[in-house]
Design a protein around this motif. Structure first.
Motif, short mmCIF file in Angstrom:
data_model
loop_
_atom_site.label_atom_id
_atom_site.label_comp_id
_atom_site.label_asym_id
_atom_site.label_seq_id
_atom_site.Cartn_x
_atom_site.Cartn_y
_atom_site.Cartn_z
N ILE A 235 -2.95 -6.20 3.03
CA ILE A 235 -3.80 -7.19 3.71
C ILE A 235 -4.77 -6.40 4.59
N ASN A 236 -6.07 -6.53 4.27
CA ASN A 236 -7.11 -5.72 4.92
C ASN A 236 -7.91 -6.57 5.92
N LYS A 237 -8.66 -5.89 6.75
CA LYS A 237 -9.52 -6.51 7.78
C LYS A 237 -8.67 -7.17 8.87
N MET A 238 -7.56 -6.51 9.21
CA MET A 238 -6.67 -7.05 10.25
C MET A 238 -7.38 -7.11 11.61
N ASP A 239 -8.46 -6.33 11.78
CA ASP A 239 -9.22 -6.38 13.04
C ASP A 239 -9.85 -7.76 13.26
N LEU A 240 -9.96 -8.56 12.20
CA LEU A 240 -10.58 -9.89 12.33
C LEU A 240 -9.57 -11.00 12.64
N CYS B 255 3.67 -14.53 -1.16
CA CYS B 255 3.62 -13.43 -2.14
C CYS B 255 5.05 -13.08 -2.58
N ARG B 256 5.99 -13.05 -1.63
CA ARG B 256 7.38 -12.72 -1.99
C ARG B 256 8.01 -13.79 -2.88
N SER B 257 7.56 -15.06 -2.73
CA SER B 257 8.13 -16.11 -3.58
C SER B 257 7.72 -15.89 -5.03
N LEU B 258 6.49 -15.37 -5.25
CA LEU B 258 6.04 -15.09 -6.61
C LEU B 258 6.64 -13.78 -7.11
N ASN B 259 6.95 -12.91 -6.18
CA ASN B 259 7.11 -11.51 -6.50
C ASN B 259 8.10 -10.89 -5.50
N PRO B 260 9.40 -11.06 -5.74
CA PRO B 260 10.40 -10.71 -4.73
C PRO B 260 10.41 -9.23 -4.33
N ASP B 261 9.91 -8.34 -5.20
CA ASP B 261 10.00 -6.90 -4.89
C ASP B 261 8.76 -6.33 -4.21
N VAL B 262 7.77 -7.19 -3.92
CA VAL B 262 6.48 -6.66 -3.44
C VAL B 262 6.64 -6.00 -2.06
N LEU B 263 5.93 -4.89 -1.87
CA LEU B 263 5.88 -4.22 -0.57
C LEU B 263 4.55 -4.60 0.10
N VAL B 264 4.57 -4.75 1.42
CA VAL B 264 3.37 -5.26 2.09
C VAL B 264 2.92 -4.28 3.18
N PHE B 265 1.61 -4.03 3.24
CA PHE B 265 1.01 -3.25 4.32
C PHE B 265 -0.14 -4.06 4.92
N THR B 266 -0.25 -4.02 6.24
CA THR B 266 -1.39 -4.67 6.91
C THR B 266 -2.26 -3.57 7.50
N VAL B 267 -3.55 -3.60 7.15
CA VAL B 267 -4.45 -2.51 7.55
C VAL B 267 -5.81 -3.05 7.98
N SER B 268 -6.55 -2.19 8.64
CA SER B 268 -7.99 -2.39 8.76
C SER B 268 -8.63 -1.07 8.34
N ALA B 269 -9.24 -1.08 7.16
CA ALA B 269 -9.85 0.16 6.68
C ALA B 269 -11.01 0.55 7.59
N LYS B 270 -11.60 -0.44 8.26
CA LYS B 270 -12.75 -0.16 9.12
C LYS B 270 -12.32 0.57 10.40
N THR B 271 -11.28 0.07 11.06
CA THR B 271 -10.85 0.73 12.30
C THR B 271 -9.82 1.83 12.03
N GLY B 272 -9.25 1.82 10.83
CA GLY B 272 -8.22 2.82 10.50
C GLY B 272 -6.80 2.34 10.77
N GLU B 273 -6.66 1.18 11.43
CA GLU B 273 -5.33 0.62 11.74
C GLU B 273 -4.48 0.50 10.47
N GLY B 274 -3.30 1.08 10.51
CA GLY B 274 -2.35 0.95 9.39
C GLY B 274 -2.64 1.84 8.20
N MET B 275 -3.78 2.53 8.20
CA MET B 275 -4.15 3.30 7.00
C MET B 275 -3.28 4.55 6.82
N GLU B 276 -2.90 5.15 7.96
CA GLU B 276 -2.08 6.36 7.84
C GLU B 276 -0.71 6.02 7.23
N GLU B 277 -0.12 4.91 7.70
CA GLU B 277 1.17 4.48 7.16
C GLU B 277 1.04 4.20 5.66
#
Lengths: 224, 126
Positions: free
Chosen positions: A169-174, A189-211
């Motif tokens: 999930i991108n643009k978390m700064d907004l 998303c998990r209801s459709l897809n129980p094994d999905v892994l989730v990351f929340t990021v903002s590519a613009k500010t860099g938040e979450g990108m390193e993880e």
């Protein structure tokens, strides 16, 4: 392929995706043979695929190469090259998705030096529908959803979001400015897809990108 | 050659799929002949719009020399397994929950299939 011919009826029984799937297997064999881990990045137009890849290019440097899929222009490939990675642009000329044959052709033009390259990211054409049916030979399929698109999009595009390994999930700064319920998006998303892994990021500010980049790196380090 | 409305300006994956279908039919038959019927199977989770495919296939088949066959679509049901109560059930789309407990948490067993099953030739073509 033609098993049985009666007077009028001819049995065919062939999967329509079989040609794509053969090329996808060829791509997978070629890339894994060189120890290159491959991502297929899918989102709607403007969700930030290229900005995420620019951020990844700064993290991975020349260890990553990118295939850019767009209807037209080399703009995205130029952005990736500026960020420090080899990039090959596929201009689909109208087609709404990449297929494994187009990727196979692109691979033939790229420098896939196994000593230098560890990661190939394929940026699909911006579209939440058509790319979902086409295996490109990737090891990991990533669905990117951006906050301004709304938290209701996952159930609207189930064929994509049920087929991904990772949701970013991108643009978390907004988030402070918009009514996007992150928990709802993840739960749907998990209801459709129980094994999905989730990351929340903002590519613009860099938040979450390193993880996120650390996670990608650990994925190819463990398979190598 | 496709007319302009089916080429550059008209891009949906059903058009590519219609081309893939005629390629598969042509290679199975070894020639281009007029067809009466084309029988296909589509799974409800394949992401394919049956009506868009019918629209595209009708045009592509005619232009590529297969006449004007009826496209007969066998729409299957998906097989899912409920992750809350473990029962296996069938569904006609992504949104149908478990008939037992109502949960939509499930694993997909099948439903993405898309095959060309058979074709029926026009009289006099066999």
């Amino acid at each position: 392929m033609c098993d049985e011919v009666t007077e009028q009826k001819v049995d065919i029984t062939t999967s329509v995706m079989s040609k794509n799937d053969r090329f996808a297997e060829d791509n997978r064999e070629l890339l894994s043979g060189k120890g290159i881990y491959t991502l297929n990045l899918i989102s709607s137009p403007g969700a930030g695929k290229t900005t995420v890849l620019e951020s990844m290019a700064r993290f991975f440097g020349p260890r990553m190469a990118v295939i850019e899929g767009d209807i037209q222009t080399r703009r995205d490939a130029e952005r990736i090259e500026k960020a420090g990675c080899q990039a090959w642009q596929i201009e689909t000329g109208g087609a709404c998705h990449l297929d494994a044959h187009a990727v196979n052709h692109a691979l033939g033009h790229m420098n896939l030096d196994p000593d230098a390259l560890e990661l190939l990211a394929i940026e699909n054409v911006g579209n939440l529908i058509c790319p979902s049916g086409y295996d490109l030979g990737e090891d990991m399929r990533i669905g990117l959803l951006s906050v301004p698109e709304g938290d209701d999009k996952i159930l609207k595009y189930p064929s994509l979001f049920s087929s991904i390994n990772v949701l970013v999930i991108n643009k978390m700064d907004l988030i402070p400015h918009l009514d996007f319920d992150v928990d709802r998006a993840i739960e749907e998303c998990r209801s459709l897809n129980p094994d999905v892994l989730v990351f929340t990021v903002s590519a613009k500010t860099g938040e979450g990108m390193e993880e996120f980049c650390d996670f990608v790196e650990s994925s190819f380090s463990t398979t190598a | 050659m496709l007319p302009p409305e089916l080429n550059g300006g008209f891009s949906m994956h059903e058009l590519s799929l219609a081309h893939d279908m005629t390629r598969i039919i042509g290679s199975a038959l070894g020639r281009k002949v007029h067809l009466d019927r084309v029988n296909i199977t589509i799974g409800p989770l394949s992401g394919i719009s049956a009506e868009s495919l019918r629209f595209c296939f009708t045009e592509v088949a005619r232009i590529e020399g297969f006449g004007e066959p009826d496209l007969v679509i066998n729409l299957t049901k998906a097989k899912l397994i409920c992750l809350d109560c473990d029962i296996e059930y069938e569904a006609k789309d992504f949104y149908q929950g478990c008939p037992d407990c109502g949960s939509i948490s499930r694993r997909i067993l099948s439903g993405r299939e898309f095959t060309v099953d058979s074709v029926e030739l026009e009289e006099g073509n066999d």
